[in-house]
Every structure is written in structure tokens, then in C-alpha cells.
Design a protein around this motif. Structure first.
Motif, PDB file in Angstrom:
ATOM      1  N   SER A   1      -0.123 -35.798 -21.771  1.00  0.00           N
ATOM      2  CA  SER A   1      -0.623 -36.557 -20.691  1.00  0.00           C
ATOM      3  C   SER A   1      -1.413 -37.718 -21.215  1.00  0.00           C
ATOM      4  CB  SER A   1      -1.669 -35.717 -19.902  1.00  0.00           C
ATOM      5  OG  SER A   1      -2.281 -36.334 -18.722  1.00  0.00           O
ATOM      6  N   LEU A   2      -2.363 -37.540 -22.349  1.00  0.00           N
ATOM      7  CA  LEU A   2      -3.195 -38.590 -22.978  1.00  0.00           C
ATOM      8  C   LEU A   2      -2.099 -39.636 -23.636  1.00  0.00           C
ATOM      9  CD1 LEU A   2      -5.686 -36.570 -24.938  1.00  0.00           C
ATOM     10  CD2 LEU A   2      -5.960 -37.978 -23.038  1.00  0.00           C
ATOM     11  N   GLU A   3      -1.004 -39.243 -24.015  1.00  0.00           N
ATOM     12  CA  GLU A   3       0.055 -39.951 -24.697  1.00  0.00           C
ATOM     13  C   GLU A   3       0.866 -40.809 -23.730  1.00  0.00           C
ATOM     14  OE1 GLU A   3       2.865 -37.761 -26.777  1.00  0.00           O
ATOM     15  OE2 GLU A   3       1.605 -37.273 -28.448  1.00  0.00           O
ATOM     16  N   TYR A   4       0.899 -40.331 -22.413  1.00  0.00           N
ATOM     17  CA  TYR A   4       1.504 -41.039 -21.337  1.00  0.00           C
ATOM     18  C   TYR A   4       0.614 -42.095 -20.768  1.00  0.00           C
ATOM     19  CZ  TYR A   4       3.402 -42.093 -16.785  1.00  0.00           C
ATOM     20  OH  TYR A   4       3.763 -42.479 -15.526  1.00  0.00           O
ATOM     21  N   GLU A   5      -0.945 -41.513 -20.551  1.00  0.00           N
ATOM     22  CA  GLU A   5      -1.835 -42.568 -20.107  1.00  0.00           C
ATOM     23  C   GLU A   5      -2.095 -43.584 -21.047  1.00  0.00           C
ATOM     24  OE1 GLU A   5      -5.419 -40.454 -19.684  1.00  0.00           O
ATOM     25  OE2 GLU A   5      -4.472 -39.147 -17.940  1.00  0.00           O
ATOM     26  N   PHE A   6      -1.740 -43.450 -22.429  1.00  0.00           N
ATOM     27  CA  PHE A   6      -1.979 -44.413 -23.489  1.00  0.00           C
ATOM     28  C   PHE A   6      -0.707 -45.615 -23.289  1.00  0.00           C
ATOM     29  CE2 PHE A   6      -0.778 -46.113 -27.699  1.00  0.00           C
ATOM     30  CZ  PHE A   6      -1.808 -46.740 -28.131  1.00  0.00           C
ATOM     31  N   ARG A   7       0.552 -45.104 -23.070  1.00  0.00           N
ATOM     32  CA  ARG A   7       1.494 -45.929 -22.720  1.00  0.00           C
ATOM     33  C   ARG A   7       1.423 -46.674 -21.718  1.00  0.00           C
ATOM     34  NH1 ARG A   7       4.574 -41.375 -24.453  1.00  0.00           N
ATOM     35  NH2 ARG A   7       5.075 -40.753 -22.088  1.00  0.00           N
ATOM     36  N   LEU A   8       0.766 -45.994 -20.502  1.00  0.00           N
ATOM     37  CA  LEU A   8       0.513 -47.049 -19.362  1.00  0.00           C
ATOM     38  C   LEU A   8      -0.661 -48.060 -19.507  1.00  0.00           C
ATOM     39  CD1 LEU A   8       0.593 -44.257 -16.544  1.00  0.00           C
ATOM     40  CD2 LEU A   8       2.200 -45.934 -16.816  1.00  0.00           C
ATOM     41  N   VAL A   9      -1.556 -47.860 -20.197  1.00  0.00           N
ATOM     42  CA  VAL A   9      -2.531 -48.625 -20.588  1.00  0.00           C
ATOM     43  C   VAL A   9      -1.989 -49.601 -21.320  1.00  0.00           C
ATOM     44  CG1 VAL A   9      -4.798 -49.163 -21.828  1.00  0.00           C
ATOM     45  CG2 VAL A   9      -4.610 -46.926 -20.340  1.00  0.00           C
ATOM     46  N   THR A  10      -1.211 -49.248 -22.355  1.00  0.00           N
ATOM     47  CA  THR A  10      -0.694 -50.406 -23.160  1.00  0.00           C
ATOM     48  C   THR A  10       0.212 -51.328 -22.469  1.00  0.00           C
ATOM     49  OG1 THR A  10      -0.474 -48.802 -25.150  1.00  0.00           O
ATOM     50  CG2 THR A  10       0.805 -50.758 -25.225  1.00  0.00           C
ATOM     51  N   ALA A  11       0.987 -50.856 -21.508  1.00  0.00           N
ATOM     52  CA  ALA A  11       1.877 -51.768 -20.872  1.00  0.00           C
ATOM     53  C   ALA A  11       1.167 -52.477 -19.968  1.00  0.00           C
ATOM     54  CB  ALA A  11       2.980 -50.615 -19.843  1.00  0.00           C
ATOM     55  N   ASP A  12      -0.068 -52.004 -19.141  1.00  0.00           N
ATOM     56  CA  ASP A  12      -0.913 -52.768 -18.407  1.00  0.00           C
ATOM     57  C   ASP A  12      -1.212 -53.941 -19.204  1.00  0.00           C
ATOM     58  OD1 ASP A  12      -2.272 -53.116 -15.802  1.00  0.00           O
ATOM     59  OD2 ASP A  12      -4.035 -52.714 -17.111  1.00  0.00           O
ATOM     60  N   LYS A  13      -1.690 -53.648 -20.217  1.00  0.00           N
ATOM     61  CA  LYS A  13      -2.420 -54.701 -21.223  1.00  0.00           C
ATOM     62  C   LYS A  13      -1.417 -55.755 -21.420  1.00  0.00           C
ATOM     63  CE  LYS A  13      -6.332 -52.089 -23.228  1.00  0.00           C
ATOM     64  NZ  LYS A  13      -6.759 -51.504 -24.742  1.00  0.00           N
ATOM     65  N   GLU A  14      -0.323 -55.288 -21.932  1.00  0.00           N
ATOM     66  CA  GLU A  14       0.881 -56.451 -22.119  1.00  0.00           C
ATOM     67  C   GLU A  14       1.213 -57.401 -20.828  1.00  0.00           C
ATOM     68  OE1 GLU A  14       3.493 -58.457 -24.261  1.00  0.00           O
ATOM     69  OE2 GLU A  14       1.968 -56.801 -25.167  1.00  0.00           O
ATOM     70  N   ALA A  15       1.094 -56.429 -19.508  1.00  0.00           N
ATOM     71  CA  ALA A  15       1.427 -57.265 -18.767  1.00  0.00           C
ATOM     72  C   ALA A  15       0.270 -58.164 -18.148  1.00  0.00           C
ATOM     73  CB  ALA A  15       1.452 -56.330 -17.253  1.00  0.00           C
ATOM     74  N   GLN A  16      -0.731 -57.944 -18.378  1.00  0.00           N
ATOM     75  CA  GLN A  16      -1.990 -58.734 -18.258  1.00  0.00           C
ATOM     76  C   GLN A  16      -2.126 -59.860 -19.058  1.00  0.00           C
ATOM     77  OE1 GLN A  16      -4.358 -58.745 -15.884  1.00  0.00           O
ATOM     78  NE2 GLN A  16      -3.414 -56.885 -14.850  1.00  0.00           N
TER      79      GLN A  16
END
Length: 275
Positions: A199-214
Motif C-alpha cells: 500500500s505504501l509503495e502504491y501511494e508513493f507511485r501515486l504521489v510521484t505521478a501527481d508531482k510529475e503531472a504538477q
């Protein structure tokens, strides 16, 4: 056989007896104390255990033959202990611990008088078992298995030390080497920890993708703003001047060309080349 020959053995018997007694007394008058040891003197006719004098040190010691010396190990010692305790929800937990301890040298006489040579089993281990039960009972199996091992180790040591300090014993350290849970509980905890990690790894990927989009949005906004500023700065006059400069440079070119004097719809001369 003469009467003197018959009386000779009877005269020797007391002497032999005295010699034997002397040898026994002589052997009991000398004590050797090895390295890392100390002796507690017990006086048969002098009040028992000597507590107001320093313990007998290493080496060869001479004592009265009717007294006695009790030898103690005064170096740091280690004891391994397996303890069965209960967690906060009543599950059986096994702790494997190492205990480092030694008697207080200056209080060796009091230790012998109050507790005795078997102080490890009489005082030290029961105290540590009691402290372990008290401390482990505050935690769940999950906490014991993962993040709280150092905490319970420190708490067991502190609770034991409070009792041991006035028992003439120096408790140096308690090391919790292993915490063994029931197999079913251990497997359930491992599955839970694995799921949490995923779950932590998935959340990390989501955060990373969101940061890249931003980041891309910010870059796009920056480019749009730059283009807007550039467009606003390019007036008709500036464009005309730039066109004239470009025309003049083209006219200087050695290539064949036809120049039409006049103006186009932008007010610039037209140059038609044949190449």
C-alpha cells in the motif's frame, strides 16, 4: 619380645594423632583466590560473616583454621534466559534474553549474609521474569514483532534495575535476543506488514505521478505565459522594422533577384528571386 617394644606403638599413637590434626588445621589455614574472584570471610568465633572489612582479594590468603572463606566470581557474568510471558491480548510470547551482571564488590559480605551464593536464582532471575511479564503485557504481538523490541528491552532493564540496585547486585545490561510469537500470529502479522508495504509503495507511485503531472502543468503554464508576453511585445511597428531589416539583408545577397518597389499588404518591399 620385650615390654619396651610392646609399649612403643602406644607412645607413638598420640604423636601421629597430633600430626594429623596439625596437617588438617594447616591445610585449612591457607586459601588461594583466583583471578576475577574475591572471598567473603566467615569467622566461627568472631560474629560470622565479616561485612565491615573489604573482601579478600586475589592471591594466597592465610586465615584461622576454624574460619571459612566463600569464593565469589566478581567479574561480569552472563546468563541466558528463556521467558514465557503474555502480550496485552493474552497471547503466549517467548523472550530469549541475555543478562549481564556482577556482585557489587564493596557489598560482597552483605550479599553473602542477606542472599547467599545462589543470588542469581534467588533474586536476579525472578526479578527479571517479573519485569518482563509486566512490560510485555503492555504491548500487542504486532508491536513486539516489529517496532517495540528496543523499547521493551529498555523498560525491562529499568524496572529490574530499580529492585536489583539495593540487593548488592550490579545489573549491567539486559539484551532481548529474540521474540517468538505463535506461528499463526506471526504469519498473520507478516501478511499484514506485506500488505501495508504494498500500500505504501502504491501511494508513493501515486504521489510521484501527481508531482510529475504538477511539474508538467507548471512548465506548460510557464511556456504559455512566456508566449503571451512575447506576443504582446511584438507590435506592428516592431514587425515592420524587423521585415525591413530582413529585406535589406536579403537584398545584399549575391543571388539573382527581382525587386518590386512598392509595398505589400504589410507595407514591405517585395523581392522575387529566380532561384
Amino acid at each position: 619380645m620385650s615390654s619396651n617394644q610392646l609399649q612403643l606403638p602406644k607412645a607413638i599413637l598420640p604423636i601421629i594423632f597430633l600430626v594429623i590434626i596439625a596437617i588438617i588445621l594447616f591445610s585449612k589455614s591457607f586459601v588461594t583466590i583466583e583471578a576475577g574472584q574475591a572471598g567473603v570471610l566467615w569467622k566461627r568465633f568472631g560474629g560470622g560473616v565479616v561485612i565491615d572489612e573489604p573482601a579478600l582479594g586475589e592471591g594466597f590468603q592465610v586465615i584461622a583454621p576454624w574460619n571459612k572463606v566463600y569464593i565469589y566470581e566478581v567479574r561480569r557474568q552472563e546468563s541466558f534466559e528463556k521467558m514465557k510471558v503474555l502480550s496485552s491480548n493474552g497471547l503466549d510470547i517467548q523472550l530469549d534474553a541475555s543478562i549481564w551482571y556482577q556482585p557489587k564488590y564493596a557489598e560482597l559480605g552483605k550479599l553473602h549474609q542477606d542472599i547467599g551464593e545462589d543470588y542469581l536464582n534467588r533474586i536476579l532471575l525472578p526479578t527479571i521474569r517479573s519485569a518482563a511479564r509486566s512490560v510485555v503485557g503492555r504491548y500487542t504481538p504486532e508491536q513486539l514483532y516489529s517496532s517495540k523490541r528496543d523499547a521493551i528491552q529498555a523498560e525491562i532493564f529499568e524496572e529490574s534495575k530499580k529492585i536489583i540496585n539495593d540487593q548488592h547486585i550490579l545489573l549491567d545490561e539486559i539484551l532481548v535476543r529474540d521474540v517468538t510469537l505463535p506461528s499463526t500470529i506471526k504469519e498473520a502479522i507478516e501478511r499484514k506488514l506485506k500488505q501495508e508495504q504494498e500500500s505504501l509503495e502504491y501511494e508513493f507511485r501515486l504521489v510521484t505521478a501527481d508531482k510529475e503531472a504538477q511539474k508538467q502543468i507548471i512548465e506548460a503554464k510557464g511556456k504559455a505565459e512566456a508566449n503571451k508576453i512575447l506576443s504582446a511585445s511584438l507590435t506592428d511597428k516592431i514587425l515592420q522594422d524587423k521585415g525591413i531589416e530582413a529585406t535589406l539583408e536579403l537584398a545584399k545577397s549575391p543571388n539573382s533577384k527581382v525587386v518590386i518597389v512598392g509595398s505589400s499588404k504589410d507595407g514591405l518591399p517585395l523581392i522575387l528571386g529566380n532561384n
